[in-house]
Design a protein around this motif. Structure first.
Motif, PDB file in Angstrom:
ATOM      1  N   ALA A   1       0.730  -1.148  -0.003  1.00 37.59           N
ATOM      2  CA  ALA A   1      -0.092  -0.015   0.041  1.00 37.59           C
ATOM      3  C   ALA A   1       0.943   1.196  -0.110  1.00 37.59           C
ATOM      4  CB  ALA A   1      -0.789  -0.030   1.294  1.00 37.59           C
ATOM      5  N   ALA A   2       1.913   1.216   0.878  1.00 43.34           N
ATOM      6  CA  ALA A   2       2.954   2.427   0.724  1.00 43.34           C
ATOM      7  C   ALA A   2       3.459   2.891  -0.530  1.00 43.34           C
ATOM      8  CB  ALA A   2       4.045   2.305   1.875  1.00 43.34           C
ATOM      9  N   VAL A   3       3.954   1.537  -1.271  1.00 40.17           N
ATOM     10  CA  VAL A   3       4.551   1.808  -2.631  1.00 40.17           C
ATOM     11  C   VAL A   3       3.355   2.316  -3.551  1.00 40.17           C
ATOM     12  CG1 VAL A   3       5.606   0.553  -4.203  1.00 40.17           C
ATOM     13  CG2 VAL A   3       6.294   0.268  -2.028  1.00 40.17           C
ATOM     14  N   VAL A   4       2.399   1.781  -3.482  1.00 45.04           N
ATOM     15  CA  VAL A   4       1.305   2.005  -4.506  1.00 45.04           C
ATOM     16  C   VAL A   4       0.863   3.494  -4.113  1.00 45.04           C
ATOM     17  CG1 VAL A   4      -0.900   1.873  -5.234  1.00 45.04           C
ATOM     18  CG2 VAL A   4       0.343  -0.124  -4.852  1.00 45.04           C
ATOM     19  N   TYR A   5       0.659   3.969  -2.951  1.00 46.08           N
ATOM     20  CA  TYR A   5       0.673   5.539  -2.698  1.00 46.08           C
ATOM     21  C   TYR A   5       1.615   6.396  -3.233  1.00 46.08           C
ATOM     22  CZ  TYR A   5      -3.496   4.032  -0.072  1.00 46.08           C
ATOM     23  OH  TYR A   5      -4.814   3.517   0.266  1.00 46.08           O
ATOM     24  N   LEU A   6       2.802   6.110  -3.073  1.00 45.50           N
ATOM     25  CA  LEU A   6       3.882   6.893  -3.494  1.00 45.50           C
ATOM     26  C   LEU A   6       3.851   6.736  -4.855  1.00 45.50           C
ATOM     27  CD1 LEU A   6       7.024   5.746  -0.911  1.00 45.50           C
ATOM     28  CD2 LEU A   6       5.766   8.019  -1.375  1.00 45.50           C
ATOM     29  N   PHE A   7       3.940   5.898  -5.575  1.00 44.92           N
ATOM     30  CA  PHE A   7       3.993   5.732  -7.076  1.00 44.92           C
ATOM     31  C   PHE A   7       2.874   6.411  -7.569  1.00 44.92           C
ATOM     32  CE2 PHE A   7       2.923   3.721 -11.099  1.00 44.92           C
ATOM     33  CZ  PHE A   7       3.966   3.908 -11.778  1.00 44.92           C
ATOM     34  N   ILE A   8       1.538   6.261  -7.280  1.00 49.89           N
ATOM     35  CA  ILE A   8       0.315   6.918  -7.869  1.00 49.89           C
ATOM     36  C   ILE A   8       0.405   8.296  -7.785  1.00 49.89           C
ATOM     37  CG2 ILE A   8      -2.227   7.164  -7.693  1.00 49.89           C
ATOM     38  CD1 ILE A   8      -2.305   4.107  -7.583  1.00 49.89           C
ATOM     39  N   GLY A   9       0.641   8.781  -6.300  1.00 50.16           N
ATOM     40  CA  GLY A   9       0.882  10.231  -6.045  1.00 50.16           C
ATOM     41  C   GLY A   9       2.021  10.929  -6.567  1.00 50.16           C
ATOM     42  N   HIS A  10       3.159  10.458  -6.615  1.00 51.52           N
ATOM     43  CA  HIS A  10       4.359  11.155  -7.369  1.00 51.52           C
ATOM     44  C   HIS A  10       3.940  11.179  -8.905  1.00 51.52           C
ATOM     45  CE1 HIS A  10       6.813  12.010  -4.013  1.00 51.52           C
ATOM     46  NE2 HIS A  10       6.304  11.203  -3.543  1.00 51.52           N
ATOM     47  N   ALA A  11       3.319  10.143  -9.435  1.00 47.50           N
ATOM     48  CA  ALA A  11       3.142   9.910 -10.869  1.00 47.50           C
ATOM     49  C   ALA A  11       1.880  11.203 -11.342  1.00 47.50           C
ATOM     50  CB  ALA A  11       2.456   8.719 -11.334  1.00 47.50           C
ATOM     51  N   ILE A  12       1.077  11.392 -10.454  1.00 50.31           N
ATOM     52  CA  ILE A  12       0.041  12.587 -10.609  1.00 50.31           C
ATOM     53  C   ILE A  12       0.737  13.740 -10.525  1.00 50.31           C
ATOM     54  CG2 ILE A  12      -2.125  13.432  -9.660  1.00 50.31           C
ATOM     55  CD1 ILE A  12      -3.204  10.585  -8.857  1.00 50.31           C
ATOM     56  N   ALA A  13       1.452  13.839  -9.370  1.00 54.09           N
ATOM     57  CA  ALA A  13       2.112  15.170  -9.153  1.00 54.09           C
ATOM     58  C   ALA A  13       3.079  15.526 -10.425  1.00 54.09           C
ATOM     59  CB  ALA A  13       2.892  15.400  -7.889  1.00 54.09           C
ATOM     60  N   GLY A  14       3.651  14.596 -10.774  1.00 52.19           N
ATOM     61  CA  GLY A  14       4.394  14.704 -12.267  1.00 52.19           C
ATOM     62  C   GLY A  14       3.751  15.385 -13.251  1.00 52.19           C
ATOM     63  N   ARG A  15       2.493  14.804 -13.730  1.00 49.27           N
ATOM     64  CA  ARG A  15       1.807  14.922 -14.646  1.00 49.27           C
ATOM     65  C   ARG A  15       1.239  16.405 -14.395  1.00 49.27           C
ATOM     66  NH1 ARG A  15       0.943  11.629 -18.974  1.00 49.27           N
ATOM     67  NH2 ARG A  15      -1.047  12.602 -19.162  1.00 49.27           N
TER      68      ARG A  15
END
Length: 99
Positions: free
Chosen positions: A81-95
């Protein structure tokens, strides 16, 4: 200041907020993993609060894996869950930062 500059500034601030929220969520999950592995006193209010928040955040991945050892289930379930939140959150922020 042109409208485009203000819009870019707003999206950059939104991207920062999203990244920070993802980081905080991952931190809470990581903190619970650490507390579990160190056998923190579950009667303590702080430990109980962190556990409740982590359990809510990892509700979708809690007990997803069926390892024999409880510590492995906790690390895998909450860690995923921690890895998924980091990945998705930072992917959205990067976009958002690109626009």
């Amino acid at each position: 200041m042109s409208p485009r500059t203000r819009n870019t500034r707003g999206t950059n601030e939104a991207a920062k907020v999203i990244a920070i929220v993802a980081d905080v969520m991952a931190f809470v999950l990581g903190l619970w993993i650490l507390m579990y592995l160190l056998d923190a006193n579950r009667a303590n209010d702080l430990v109980q609060f962190v556990h409740d928040v982590a359990r809510w955040l990892a509700g979708w991945s809690h007990d997803l894996f069926t390892f024999d050892d409880a510590w492995a289930r906790v690390v895998a379930g909450y860690g995923l869950a921690a890895v998924v939140y980091l990945f998705i959150g930072h992917a959205i922020a990067g976009r958002l930062r690109r626009y």
